[in-house]
Design a protein around this motif. Structure first.
Motif, PDB file in Angstrom:
ATOM      1  N   ARG A 323      39.981  54.705  44.060  1.00 32.46           N
ATOM      2  CA  ARG A 323      39.742  55.717  43.022  1.00 32.46           C
ATOM      3  C   ARG A 323      40.985  56.565  42.791  1.00 32.46           C
ATOM      4  N   SER A 324      41.643  56.966  43.864  1.00 33.65           N
ATOM      5  CA  SER A 324      42.865  57.771  43.726  1.00 33.65           C
ATOM      6  C   SER A 324      43.961  56.985  43.026  1.00 33.65           C
ATOM      7  N   LEU A 325      44.080  55.712  43.358  1.00 31.48           N
ATOM      8  CA  LEU A 325      45.092  54.868  42.720  1.00 31.48           C
ATOM      9  C   LEU A 325      44.844  54.761  41.225  1.00 31.48           C
ATOM     10  N   ILE A 326      43.590  54.548  40.839  1.00 26.03           N
ATOM     11  CA  ILE A 326      43.254  54.462  39.415  1.00 26.03           C
ATOM     12  C   ILE A 326      43.649  55.745  38.693  1.00 26.03           C
ATOM     13  N   ASP A 327      43.359  56.886  39.313  1.00 25.00           N
ATOM     14  CA  ASP A 327      43.711  58.164  38.693  1.00 25.00           C
ATOM     15  C   ASP A 327      45.221  58.333  38.581  1.00 25.00           C
ATOM     16  N   ARG A 328      45.951  57.982  39.646  1.00 22.85           N
ATOM     17  CA  ARG A 328      47.410  58.155  39.630  1.00 22.85           C
ATOM     18  C   ARG A 328      48.076  57.270  38.594  1.00 22.85           C
ATOM     19  N   ARG A 329      47.586  56.037  38.474  1.00 26.53           N
ATOM     20  CA  ARG A 329      48.204  55.096  37.537  1.00 26.53           C
ATOM     21  C   ARG A 329      47.785  55.347  36.097  1.00 26.53           C
ATOM     22  N   GLY A 330      46.724  56.108  35.908  1.00 34.12           N
ATOM     23  CA  GLY A 330      46.257  56.353  34.546  1.00 34.12           C
ATOM     24  C   GLY A 330      45.664  55.129  33.885  1.00 34.12           C
ATOM     25  N   TRP A 331      45.194  54.172  34.692  1.00 34.26           N
ATOM     26  CA  TRP A 331      44.562  52.984  34.122  1.00 34.26           C
ATOM     27  C   TRP A 331      43.272  53.368  33.403  1.00 34.26           C
ATOM     28  N   ARG A 332      42.910  52.593  32.415  1.00 36.47           N
ATOM     29  CA  ARG A 332      41.642  52.759  31.712  1.00 36.47           C
ATOM     30  C   ARG A 332      40.790  51.534  32.009  1.00 36.47           C
ATOM     31  N   ILE A 333      39.789  51.702  32.868  1.00 30.15           N
ATOM     32  CA  ILE A 333      38.983  50.584  33.332  1.00 30.15           C
ATOM     33  C   ILE A 333      37.540  50.800  32.906  1.00 30.15           C
ATOM     34  N   GLY A 334      37.042  49.916  32.067  1.00 34.38           N
ATOM     35  CA  GLY A 334      35.696  50.056  31.528  1.00 34.38           C
ATOM     36  C   GLY A 334      34.627  49.354  32.343  1.00 34.38           C
ATOM     37  N   PHE A 335      35.025  48.540  33.320  1.00 36.48           N
ATOM     38  CA  PHE A 335      34.074  47.828  34.172  1.00 36.48           C
ATOM     39  C   PHE A 335      33.856  48.591  35.466  1.00 36.48           C
ATOM     40  N   PRO A 336      32.646  48.543  36.016  1.00 39.65           N
ATOM     41  CA  PRO A 336      32.396  49.253  37.271  1.00 39.65           C
ATOM     42  C   PRO A 336      32.908  48.496  38.488  1.00 39.65           C
ATOM     43  N   LEU A 337      33.180  49.235  39.557  1.00 34.68           N
ATOM     44  CA  LEU A 337      33.321  48.648  40.879  1.00 34.68           C
ATOM     45  C   LEU A 337      31.917  48.399  41.421  1.00 34.68           C
ATOM     46  N   GLU A 338      31.736  47.252  42.064  1.00 35.19           N
ATOM     47  CA  GLU A 338      30.448  46.923  42.674  1.00 35.19           C
ATOM     48  C   GLU A 338      30.603  46.947  44.187  1.00 35.19           C
ATOM     49  N   LEU A 339      29.716  47.671  44.865  1.00 34.46           N
ATOM     50  CA  LEU A 339      29.779  47.836  46.313  1.00 34.46           C
ATOM     51  C   LEU A 339      28.503  47.290  46.933  1.00 34.46           C
ATOM     52  N   ARG A 340      28.678  46.373  47.907  1.00 35.18           N
ATOM     53  CA  ARG A 340      27.529  45.759  48.570  1.00 35.18           C
ATOM     54  C   ARG A 340      27.805  45.649  50.071  1.00 35.18           C
ATOM     55  N   ASP A 369      44.529  41.346  31.172  1.00 35.06           N
ATOM     56  CA  ASP A 369      45.263  40.668  32.239  1.00 35.06           C
ATOM     57  C   ASP A 369      44.970  41.390  33.551  1.00 35.06           C
ATOM     58  N   PRO A 370      44.331  40.728  34.512  1.00 39.22           N
ATOM     59  CA  PRO A 370      43.937  41.442  35.731  1.00 39.22           C
ATOM     60  C   PRO A 370      45.069  41.678  36.718  1.00 39.22           C
ATOM     61  N   GLN A 371      46.160  40.934  36.590  1.00 41.18           N
ATOM     62  CA  GLN A 371      47.165  40.941  37.647  1.00 41.18           C
ATOM     63  C   GLN A 371      47.807  42.306  37.905  1.00 41.18           C
ATOM     64  N   PRO A 372      48.215  43.052  36.888  1.00 38.25           N
ATOM     65  CA  PRO A 372      48.842  44.356  37.192  1.00 38.25           C
ATOM     66  C   PRO A 372      47.940  45.291  37.984  1.00 38.25           C
ATOM     67  N   ILE A 373      46.643  45.262  37.687  1.00 41.57           N
ATOM     68  CA  ILE A 373      45.705  46.139  38.386  1.00 41.57           C
ATOM     69  C   ILE A 373      45.363  45.576  39.764  1.00 41.57           C
ATOM     70  N   PHE A 374      44.993  44.317  39.813  1.00 40.63           N
ATOM     71  CA  PHE A 374      44.603  43.718  41.087  1.00 40.63           C
ATOM     72  C   PHE A 374      45.753  43.712  42.092  1.00 40.63           C
ATOM     73  N   ALA A 375      46.972  43.550  41.601  1.00 43.25           N
ATOM     74  CA  ALA A 375      48.131  43.488  42.506  1.00 43.25           C
ATOM     75  C   ALA A 375      48.342  44.795  43.250  1.00 43.25           C
ATOM     76  N   GLU A 376      47.927  45.909  42.669  1.00 39.92           N
ATOM     77  CA  GLU A 376      48.094  47.199  43.348  1.00 39.92           C
ATOM     78  C   GLU A 376      46.873  47.585  44.180  1.00 39.92           C
ATOM     79  N   ILE A 377      45.699  47.100  43.784  1.00 32.40           N
ATOM     80  CA  ILE A 377      44.495  47.386  44.560  1.00 32.40           C
ATOM     81  C   ILE A 377      44.435  46.517  45.817  1.00 32.40           C
ATOM     82  N   GLU A 378      44.903  45.287  45.709  1.00 33.83           N
ATOM     83  CA  GLU A 378      44.783  44.345  46.829  1.00 33.83           C
ATOM     84  C   GLU A 378      45.398  44.859  48.125  1.00 33.83           C
ATOM     85  N   PRO A 379      46.583  45.483  48.127  1.00 36.81           N
ATOM     86  CA  PRO A 379      47.135  45.978  49.393  1.00 36.81           C
ATOM     87  C   PRO A 379      46.242  47.014  50.085  1.00 36.81           C
ATOM     88  N   LEU A 380      45.504  47.798  49.315  1.00 33.90           N
ATOM     89  CA  LEU A 380      44.586  48.759  49.924  1.00 33.90           C
ATOM     90  C   LEU A 380      43.465  48.038  50.662  1.00 33.90           C
TER      91      LEU A 380
END
Length: 434
Positions: A323-340, A369-380
């Motif tokens: 969540r902090s990364l999304i805020d810092r990068r200023g990404w606009r993401i219309g799909f939810p994160l799913e937690l299970r 294109d998912p790569q710019p977003i996924f590439a930064e989330i994946e290390p977390l």
């Protein structure tokens, strides 16, 4: 019969044109094609993986014609299926026996073999993913020979090969540990996202099935909590009216959501506003239904997905970092994160092997294109010891995966022994296991 085809997966992220695409109708035909096919052979089910895990450039094999029940052990509630059986047909096949799969995810087009082989799962800390319920399977090896494995005769070997992403052979039969048929009482409510994360493990343990959808740029999320009960058990909650089901799942869950994404594509600045409207409009639903009727929802809006399983206790902190990364990068993401969540199991390459897990799934629309977003989330996710879903996007290779699975090198050694010529290989599988 050869069927000329261009293969595309569900999300459109993978396209390939194999020189041969086969749909055998018997196990003997599978054996024959393995012995005679030119080049490598890759099995594919519904094409619901977001990676090239099933894709091949030479021969691809689909088992849709190998569908149905082979046998039922009513005393032990074990059911043996042909491997191409789609999850969506399983409830009808099991109904005459009063049985059900122990758990399910929220979509059901996958084949049983595909769901098992990629460690697909639902949610609920009292339940494993599909792979953890496998009690036996049969596959056709690189020589075209049938090999049978079972929990009764060779449990360690069965647990080693159950999640194999088609690298050991073509699975033709799968035996599953089933349970008595059951209904679910579903409760869907909105809640403060920080409170949900603060109490994640407590709430997950207090429910049979618990999951959460959080829309970025908002402070609220939707919780889904399902309670199991016998089909003939009395309960004050009744079935959801058909009109309400259509309203929730089609008009709102798919139609309005697709419209909001279309607006967001044209005007990205509108996405946070649309997400806040969506979460503010979350209704409190309670209804009863059959297990598969509650577990499964239509997913008509296509997307790309990355999902990792992290240790249960670490999950909320990782979500907060995302969540902090999304805020810092200023990404606009219309799909939810799913937690299970799922229980620990002992399947060698299951994403929950040896530990209870929180699954964190990130999505973006198909047109992004998912790569710019996924590439930064994946290390977390990786920093918490996360394991990627075998059928969803990730960048890991053999050296990375060997650090995550205690029996990974043992699996690779078995793969080398069973298929030294990479009869069931591809460039992608060589990256994973080569």
């Amino acid at each position: 019969m050869d069927i000329p085809v261009i293969f595309s997966n569900w999300s459109g992220s993978v396209r390939t044109q194999p020189h041969t695409f086969l749909q055998p109708a018997t196990i003997a035909e599978v054996q024959h094609l393995v012995r005679t096919a030119r080049g490598s052979v890759r099995p594919v089910g519904a094409g619901h993986s977001f990676t090239p895990v099933a894709a091949g450039t030479e021969t691809m094999v689909n088992l849709d014609k190998l569908s149905g029940i082979v046998s039922v052990d009513t005393d032990r509630k074990r059911v043996r299926f042909l491997a191409g059986t789609r999850l969506r047909t399983v409830p009808g096949l099991l109904a005459p026996f009063g049985l059900a799969l122990a758990n399910q995810g929220d979509v059901d087009p996958q084949s049983l073999a595909g769901a098992v082989s990629t460690s697909t799962h639902g949610t609920g800390l009292g339940f494993t993913g599909f792979a953890g319920t496998v009690t036996a399977l049969s596959l056709i090896d690189a020589a075209g020979q049938r090999r049978d494995y079972s929990l009764d005769e060779n449990p360690e070997l069965l647990r080693l090969i159950t999640v194999s992403v088609g690298a050991l052979g073509i699975i033709v039969e799968v035996e599953m540990q089933c349970v008595d048929a059951f209904d679910l009482v579903a409760e869907e409510i909105g809640g403060d996202f920080d409170e949900i994360l603060d109490n994640w493990e407590t709430n997950a343990r207090s429910a049979d099935h618990y999951e959460c959808f959080w829309f970025p740029h908002t402070g609220r999320a939707q919780i889904k909590r399902n309670t199991r009960l016998a089909p003939d058990a009395a309960h004050e909650v009744g079935q959801r009216p058909k009109w309400k089901e259509f309203l929730d799942e089609e008009l709102v869950g798919n139609g309005a959501f697709a419209a909001a994404l279309a607006v967001g594509r044209a005007v990205p600045a509108s996405i946070p506003y649309a997400n806040r409207i969506a979460t503010a409009a979350l209704s409190h639903n309670r209804y009863r239904g059959t297990n598969h009727g509650v577990f499964v929802s239509p997913r008509r809006v296509r997307f790309h997905e990355m999902e990792y399983a992290v240790p249960l206790a670490d999950g909320p902190a990782v979500v907060r970092e995302i969540r902090s990364l999304i805020d810092r990068r200023g990404w606009r993401i219309g799909f939810p994160l799913e937690l299970r969540t799922t229980a620990a199991d002992d399947v060698a390459l299951s994403t929950s092997t040896g530990r209870e897990s929180m699954y964190i799934a990130t999505h973006v629309p198909q047109f992004v294109d998912p790569q710019p977003i996924f590439a930064e989330i994946e290390p977390l996710l990786r920093s918490a010891g996360g394991r990627p879903h075998w059928g969803k996007m990730h960048t890991l290779a053999r050296a990375d995966l060997a650090e995550l699975y205690p029996r990974f090198d043992e699996f690779c050694a078995l793969r080398e022994q069973m298929d030294p010529q990479w009869r069931f290989g591809s460039n992608y599988l060589k990256k994973l296991f080569g």
